[in-house]
Enzyme design. Structure first.
Site, short mmCIF file in Angstrom:
data_model
loop_
_atom_site.label_atom_id
_atom_site.label_comp_id
_atom_site.label_asym_id
_atom_site.label_seq_id
_atom_site.Cartn_x
_atom_site.Cartn_y
_atom_site.Cartn_z
N GLU A 48 -25.92 -26.00 5.16
CA GLU A 48 -24.71 -25.77 5.95
C GLU A 48 -23.62 -25.23 5.03
O GLU A 48 -23.32 -25.82 4.00
CB GLU A 48 -24.27 -27.05 6.63
N VAL A 55 -25.81 -19.56 2.60
CA VAL A 55 -27.07 -18.82 2.48
C VAL A 55 -26.78 -17.34 2.26
O VAL A 55 -25.99 -16.74 3.00
CB VAL A 55 -27.94 -19.03 3.73
N THR A 79 -24.45 -26.56 15.91
CA THR A 79 -24.86 -27.09 17.20
C THR A 79 -26.38 -27.09 17.31
O THR A 79 -26.99 -28.12 17.63
CB THR A 79 -24.25 -26.27 18.34
N ALA A 80 -27.02 -25.96 17.05
CA ALA A 80 -28.47 -25.86 17.19
C ALA A 80 -29.21 -26.41 15.98
O ALA A 80 -30.24 -27.08 16.11
CB ALA A 80 -28.87 -24.41 17.44
N TRP A 111 -14.75 -17.25 23.44
CA TRP A 111 -15.55 -17.79 22.32
C TRP A 111 -16.97 -18.12 22.73
O TRP A 111 -17.53 -19.11 22.29
CB TRP A 111 -14.86 -19.02 21.70
N HIS A 112 -17.57 -17.26 23.55
CA HIS A 112 -18.94 -17.49 24.02
C HIS A 112 -19.83 -16.28 23.73
O HIS A 112 -20.48 -15.76 24.65
CB HIS A 112 -18.95 -17.78 25.53
N ASN A 130 -15.16 -27.06 19.56
CA ASN A 130 -14.96 -26.56 20.92
C ASN A 130 -14.15 -27.54 21.78
O ASN A 130 -13.68 -28.56 21.29
CB ASN A 130 -16.31 -26.22 21.58
N PHE A 131 -13.99 -27.20 23.05
CA PHE A 131 -13.17 -27.99 23.95
C PHE A 131 -13.99 -29.03 24.73
O PHE A 131 -13.54 -29.55 25.74
CB PHE A 131 -12.41 -27.09 24.92
N HIS A 173 -19.99 -22.30 30.13
CA HIS A 173 -19.70 -22.53 28.72
C HIS A 173 -21.04 -22.79 28.03
O HIS A 173 -21.96 -23.38 28.62
CB HIS A 173 -18.76 -23.72 28.57
#
Length: 610
Positions: A50, A248, A29-30, A543-544, A107-108, A589
């Protein structure tokens, strides 16, 4: 738009042979936000590593109504917590995306923001530039909001303040065109309980009842993730290289010029059975998330000296805060039997004809059940869900808790004041059985779920590396120990008490008209089971997770892992940019906030390079 095969054109040998200006660890995401923004300058070279594959045309990811189907599969890291004494010894699954796009691909698709006070609290801790007004431009920079048509807006109560929403950002967001059959009853039911509709729920306060937005591109009715929004449109840039399936192992730290300070100069990564070394001349930017960013720091020799030594890692920067301060939203799912005539998501699981019809409708017109997301939401203060005496007791307990840093105690205690108008608990109602604990009988009955999610947990835990099998040194292949300490100790006792009262309010929602008109009765927990016992036995993560590489604020290295510009204390040329830098949990979220953090973090990198 670049071809989906673009990212396969570079081999690991080719990646390692290049010297980049910047290397981004994590194409999630980031990470893809940071890489896209840095590579906008053609004079800058950016490499992204990744660990997961590139999966850019998979229905489990792209079709909105298939949310959740990829959890626990090959695109999920499938982390698990340590057994939790506060949850009767249960170990919980902790899904995290192991795919290009990261958790934004799993995610949702919920798209919301916390209240102004949540971000201002970060600034109060001494993290200059991290208040609501500071972050709002970056929220807007990340998104393109698509306004609903007037009929949809009127029928489904789709309210928003256009001045707070972005118009030209990469991530497509907006309201769905179709909704669950129960959604028409949601706002009126909460109104009956004294909860008002929030007409600007992403504009600085999320308190009230509202219809949620989603990260879905309305042109294609497919998920808008960091892979589709930030990577694919830019994949053909010659100065941007993305290597997938690259795990990594550690960041290379050197003492340049014989000095005492460490400098990040490269990254070791494993691709297949071979370990490679990639070099960067300016910065290494870790965007591996709340679980793996602290893991990578520790494997690189940055962390608590005792933990690193026990794990067989040479200590380079002793910082006991790495991996600490873990905060997570906790959730419980109350299940009700509902009118069997209502269309239900579970129909697609048990009725082949219904599933085929939904597939056909989605393919032909991008409409129908496979476009529907859970969008009936409400965020409420404890003053609306807890008896005043119980809230006063919790506030007294919180005032006496040991807290580090001390400023956190003041902020967290103030949230329990009866006058505090913050979204302490989130409720989501939707048709279908969302509980992993409730196994319905095969009797043709249909169900609905009311989720309750605690937003400001007092429970704090940690994530750390540990020795491998037979006491061998820790490696990146060894999953770290995740211990959220749910409901543990005096901190956890506050959470358990609050969740028990919030469960009673969830039951009250279901007994209130007009929602109660479709509900036949509560089936989980069964009437004979106490709510407190049920909370202990059924609580799961939402999941946060945040906080394991937190900004140190006014305390600096004594209070965190990175400074307010997200630079790792004690190391030059190394930053962390993801949810792990959040010093305090927020009431929302995380997805939209992580995008904003990444947008701001990328700008900081560019500013500091000048």
């Amino acid at each position: 738009m670049a071809s989906p095969t673009t990212q396969h054109t570079m081999s690991p040998t080719q990646f390692a042979s290049r010297t980049f200006d910047y290397i981004v660890i994590g194409g999630g995401t980031a990470g893809l936000v940071v890489a896209a923004r840095l590579s906008e300058n053609p004079g800058v070279s950016v490499g992204v590593l990744e660990a997961g594959p590139a999966v850019l045309d998979e229905a489990m990811i792209s079709v909105p109504g298939r949310y959740g189907q990829s959890l626990g599969g090959t695109l999920d890291w499938c982390f698990k917590t340590e057994p939790q004494p506060g949850l009767s010894g249960r170990s919980l699954p902790w899904p995290r995306g192991r795919v290009l796009g990261g958790t934004s691909a799993l995610n949702f698709m919920t798209w919301n923001r916390a209240s102004r006070q949540d971000y201002d609290a970060w600034r109060e801790l001494g993290n200059e530039g991290w208040g609501w007004e500071d972050l709002l431009p970056f929220f807007k920079r990340s998104e393109t909001f698509h306004a609903p048509d007037e009929q949809n807006q009127r029928e489904n109560k789709l309210f928003y303040d256009p001045d707070t929403l972005g118009e030209t950002g990469p991530v497509h967001v907006g309201y769905a065109a179709q909704y669950s059959a129960s959604h028409q009853l949601w706002h009126d039911t909460l109104h009956s309980l004294g909860v008002e509709t929030n007409n600007a729920h992403v504009g600085g306060s999320n308190v009230g009842v509202w219809t949620n937005m989603g990260s879905v591109d309305p042109a294609t009715v497919t998920r808008s993730s960091s892979a589709t929004a930030y990577y694919l449109p830019n994949a053909s840039r010659p100065n941007l290289a993305v290597l997938t399936d690259a795990l990594v192992t550690d960041v290379v730290l050197n003492q340049v010029g014989g000095g005492s300070e460490w400098t990040a100069t490269g990254v070791r990564f494993r691709h297949g059975d071979t370990v490679f070394l990639a070099s960067a001349t300016k910065e290494i930017i870790i965007c591996a998330g709340t679980v793996q960013s602290p893991q990578i720091l520790e494997l690189s020799g940055i962390g608590d000296a005792e933990i690193l030594s026990q794990a067989g890692v040479t200590v380079k920067v002793n910082n006991p805060n790495v991996g600490e301060n873990l905060q997570d939203h906790i959730m419980a799912a109350m299940i009700f039997e509902v009118d069997s005539s209502l269309p239900n998501p579970e129909d697609l699981q048990h009725d082949n004809l219904a599933a085929a019809a939904a597939e056909k409708e989605y393919k032909e017109s991008k409409s129908g059940p496979l476009t529907i997301l859970p969008n009936s939401m409400a965020y409420l203060p404890f003053s609306a869900t807890l008896p005043r005496s119980s809230l006063a007791t919790l506030a007294t307990q919180a005032a006496n808790l040991p807290e580090f840093p001390p400023q956190n105690r003041n902020i967290r205690h103030a949230r329990l004041d009866p006058s505090s108008n913050l979204g302490q608990v989130e409720y989501i109602f939707d048709l279908g059985n969302w509980s992993p604990s409730f196994k319905p009988p095969s009797d043709g009955k249909k169900y609905a779920t009311c989720l309750q999610i605690l937003q400001y947990p007092f429970s704090k835990g940690s994530i750390h590396i540990h020795p491998g099998p037979n006491n061998t040194p820790a490696t990146a292949a060894d999953k770290p120990r995740i211990d959220p300490r749910y409901y543990a100790g005096p901190n956890g006792a506050i959470d358990l008490e609050a969740m028990t009262h919030c469960a009673a309010f969830a039951d009250r929602i279901a007994q209130t008209k007009p929602l109660s008109d479709i509900i036949r009765g509560r089936v989980y927990p069964p009437p004979e089971k106490g709510l407190r016992e049920w909370i202990v036995d059924s609580t799961i993560t939402d999941w946060h997770p945040v906080g394991t590489c937190a900004m140190g604020g006014s305390l600096g290295v004594k209070g965190g892992v990175v400074d307010e510009r997200l630079r790792v204390y004690g190391v030059r040329g190394l930053r962390v940019v993801d949810a792990s830098v959040m010093p305090l949990q927020i009431s929302a979220h995380l997805q939209a906030t992580v995008y904003a953090i990444a947008e701001k973090g990328a700008q900081m990198v560019l500013e500091d390079a000048v």
